[in-house]
Design an enzyme around this catalytic site. Structure first.
Site, mmCIF file in Angstrom:
data_model
loop_
_atom_site.group_PDB
_atom_site.id
_atom_site.type_symbol
_atom_site.label_atom_id
_atom_site.label_comp_id
_atom_site.label_asym_id
_atom_site.label_seq_id
_atom_site.Cartn_x
_atom_site.Cartn_y
_atom_site.Cartn_z
ATOM 1 C CG ASP A 160 -0.412 0.071 2.901
ATOM 2 O OD1 ASP A 160 1.382 0.145 2.552
ATOM 3 O OD2 ASP A 160 -1.083 -0.441 3.616
ATOM 4 C CG ASP A 188 3.347 7.839 -1.442
ATOM 5 O OD1 ASP A 188 3.071 8.054 -2.496
ATOM 6 O OD2 ASP A 188 3.698 7.980 -0.666
ATOM 7 C CB THR A 214 -10.411 6.653 -6.704
ATOM 8 O OG1 THR A 214 -10.413 6.349 -5.642
ATOM 9 C CG2 THR A 214 -9.005 5.929 -8.285
ATOM 10 C CE1 TYR A 227 -9.138 8.500 -11.201
ATOM 11 C CE2 TYR A 227 -10.894 8.562 -13.379
ATOM 12 C CZ TYR A 227 -10.355 7.739 -12.162
ATOM 13 O OH TYR A 227 -10.749 6.588 -11.673
HETATM 14 P P1 NDP Z 1 -9.988 2.896 -4.769
HETATM 15 O O1 NDP Z 1 -10.149 3.661 -4.769
HETATM 16 O O2 NDP Z 1 -11.293 1.822 -4.230
HETATM 17 O O3 NDP Z 1 -7.832 2.169 -4.656
HETATM 18 C C1 NDP Z 1 -7.360 2.595 -4.728
HETATM 19 C C2 NDP Z 1 -6.294 3.088 -4.094
HETATM 20 O O4 NDP Z 1 -5.354 3.820 -4.617
HETATM 21 C C3 NDP Z 1 -5.830 2.982 -2.738
HETATM 22 O O5 NDP Z 1 -6.015 1.776 -1.893
HETATM 23 C C4 NDP Z 1 -5.520 3.782 -2.384
HETATM 24 O O6 NDP Z 1 -4.708 4.394 -1.024
HETATM 25 C C5 NDP Z 1 -4.506 3.878 -3.614
HETATM 26 N N1 NDP Z 1 -3.654 4.820 -3.802
HETATM 27 C C6 NDP Z 1 -3.938 6.684 -3.660
HETATM 28 N N2 NDP Z 1 -2.954 7.472 -4.044
HETATM 29 C C7 NDP Z 1 -1.490 6.937 -3.765
HETATM 30 C C8 NDP Z 1 -0.589 6.873 -3.535
HETATM 31 N N3 NDP Z 1 -0.321 7.856 -3.604
HETATM 32 N N4 NDP Z 1 0.763 5.402 -3.479
HETATM 33 C C9 NDP Z 1 -0.062 4.294 -3.237
HETATM 34 N N5 NDP Z 1 -1.015 4.316 -3.195
HETATM 35 C C10 NDP Z 1 -2.120 5.412 -3.423
HETATM 36 O O7 NDP Z 1 -9.996 2.309 -6.292
HETATM 37 P P2 NDP Z 1 -10.903 0.958 -7.014
HETATM 38 O O8 NDP Z 1 -9.942 0.450 -6.458
HETATM 39 O O9 NDP Z 1 -12.218 1.554 -7.533
HETATM 40 O O10 NDP Z 1 -9.701 1.257 -8.339
HETATM 41 C C11 NDP Z 1 -8.853 0.618 -9.113
HETATM 42 C C12 NDP Z 1 -8.898 1.243 -10.751
HETATM 43 O O11 NDP Z 1 -10.011 0.959 -11.425
HETATM 44 C C13 NDP Z 1 -8.044 2.559 -10.234
HETATM 45 O O12 NDP Z 1 -6.707 2.569 -11.689
HETATM 46 C C14 NDP Z 1 -8.841 3.367 -10.858
HETATM 47 O O13 NDP Z 1 -8.653 4.715 -11.714
HETATM 48 C C15 NDP Z 1 -9.843 2.512 -11.488
HETATM 49 N N6 NDP Z 1 -11.175 2.928 -12.257
HETATM 50 C C16 NDP Z 1 -12.124 2.462 -11.095
HETATM 51 C C17 NDP Z 1 -13.441 3.028 -10.911
HETATM 52 C C18 NDP Z 1 -14.144 3.328 -9.632
HETATM 53 O O14 NDP Z 1 -15.500 3.713 -10.305
HETATM 54 N N7 NDP Z 1 -13.777 2.960 -8.766
HETATM 55 C C19 NDP Z 1 -14.508 3.362 -12.188
HETATM 56 C C20 NDP Z 1 -12.805 3.353 -13.380
HETATM 57 C C21 NDP Z 1 -11.422 2.760 -13.103
HETATM 58 P P3 NDP Z 1 -5.631 4.712 0.257
HETATM 59 O O15 NDP Z 1 -6.716 3.674 0.597
HETATM 60 O O16 NDP Z 1 -4.499 4.488 1.060
HETATM 61 O O17 NDP Z 1 -5.718 6.126 0.015
#
Ligand code: NDP
Length: 301
Positions: free
Chosen positions: A30, A44, A70, A133
């Site tokens: 993470d 990160d 996101t 985004y």
């Molecule tokens: P989530 O928001 O549930 O998860 C995103 C993750 O990225 C979180 O665990 C977050 O960590 C982590 N993150 C954010 N910033 C950083 C950073 N600087 N370094 C490391 N980790 C980081 O997203 P989803 O699982 O829903 O999305 C998965 C993929 O699908 C992404 O590529 C998204 O763009 C894509 N997507 C998502 C959609 C949606 O409706 N959610 C729709 C279409 C595409 P933390 O929990 O610590 O913030």
């Protein structure tokens, strides 16, 4: 086989921890540094030097990126961070994948399109991001392709997970207290379970490892389509059919224009999935089956 997973605690990342585990050793990170057999690893994505070092240290056969910035509305103002995480970090992963001859698995979004029309978007359609985004996610895709590494990029939409909060659970919570709900009815898309996104990526990855010609960009969502309003109605009808006592009497359809947000949202989030289904001989279930399964767990029935 060694698999490096970034973003292990996100909706999709959590399901990938499970789904990838049958393929080999999964080193899951993470955003916090962690001490491992490969040394202290930085996951990160805003620390590009640390990220590159982590990939060097692990030297994986597969990099799976489930991490992303996101927060769609916040990205309009927190531009630099959104750009680093969604675009620049993707480039680092792609360059390292190229160097290692590894495959990079990455997720993207229908927000790379402008959201007009009623046809399902094909992989070959012209891109024109609907918000910042979407622009950062598109740049991430383009940087991956330009780096020349083996890659699987899955564009998806309307992601939900059983774990944590989601749209369906929010509707159920509101429906317990309120007699009227207003829900957007003019945005059309497909609710997509994080479990389907993880399982399909693993099925495709298994084939791409044997046949790298399968690498590329694919649209991934269940079959069918709905609006947020019809989705909410489905959820509430299902809960009531299972004996949930809800206060809600009316679910009003409202227009996107009635709910202005900092970032625009596309009206048409339909994704055409023929390329994925044909290339990998996969079947995609209708969206209701995943939502029903998630609701059964949420309602504990
Ligand atoms: P989530 O928001 O549930 O998860 C995103 C993750 O990225 C979180 O665990 C977050 O960590 C982590 N993150 C954010 N910033 C950083 C950073 N600087 N370094 C490391 N980790 C980081 O997203 P989803 O699982 O829903 O999305 C998965 C993929 O699908 C992404 O590529 C998204 O763009 C894509 N997507 C998502 C959609 C949606 O409706 N959610 C729709 C279409 C595409 P933390 O929990 O610590 O913030």
């Amino acid at each position: 086989m060694k698999i490096l997973l970034l973003g292990k605690n996100g909706q999709v990342g959590w399901e990938l921890q499970r789904a990838l585990s049958v393929l080999g050793e999964v080193i899951a990170l993470d955003r916090h540094p962690v001490s491992t057999a490969y040394g202290t690893l930085v996951g990160d994505l805003s620390d590009l030097v640390g990220l590159r070092e982590a990939i060097h240290s692990v030297a994986p056969n597969v990099i799976v990126n489930a991490a992303a910035y996101t927060a769609v509305d916040k990205a309009e103002t927190e531009r630099e961070l959104a750009h680093i995480v969604n675009a620049m970090a993707s480039q680092v992963m792609a360059e390292e994948a190229k160097r290692l001859d590894a495959i990079l698995v990455h997720y993207s979004t229908d927000y790379v399109f402008d959201g007009t029309g009623t046809n399902a978007w094909k992989e070959s359609d012209a891109v024109s991001p609907v918000n910042y985004y979407g622009a950062t996610k598109l740049e991430g895709e383009q940087l991956i392709v330009a780096a020349g590494c083996k890659h699987l990029i899955f564009r998806t939409s309307w992601v939900y997970a059983a774990r944590g909060n989601n749209f369906a659970k929010t509707m159920l919570r509101l429906a317990k207290d309120r007699t009227t709900l207003n829900v957007i009815a003019d945005q059309i898309g497909v609710p997509t379970g994080a479990d389907l996104l993880a399982d399909t990526a693993v099925a495709a990855l298994q084939q791409a490892l044997i046949n790298p010609e399968l690498c590329g960009i694919y649209h991934l969502a269940p079959a069918g389509e709905t609006s947020w309003h019809a989705y909410a109605t489905y959820v509430i009808d299902f809960a009531q059919s299972k004996g949930e006592l809800l206060a809600v009497k009316t679910i009003n359809p409202v227009a996107t224009t009635e709910y202005p947000t900092p970032a625009s949202r596309p009206l048409n989030s339909r994704l055409a999935t023929e390329k994925l289904r044909d290339s990998f001989s996969l079947h995609l279930p209708d969206w209701q089956s995943g939502v029903t399964r998630m609701l059964m767990e949420a309602l504990n029935t």
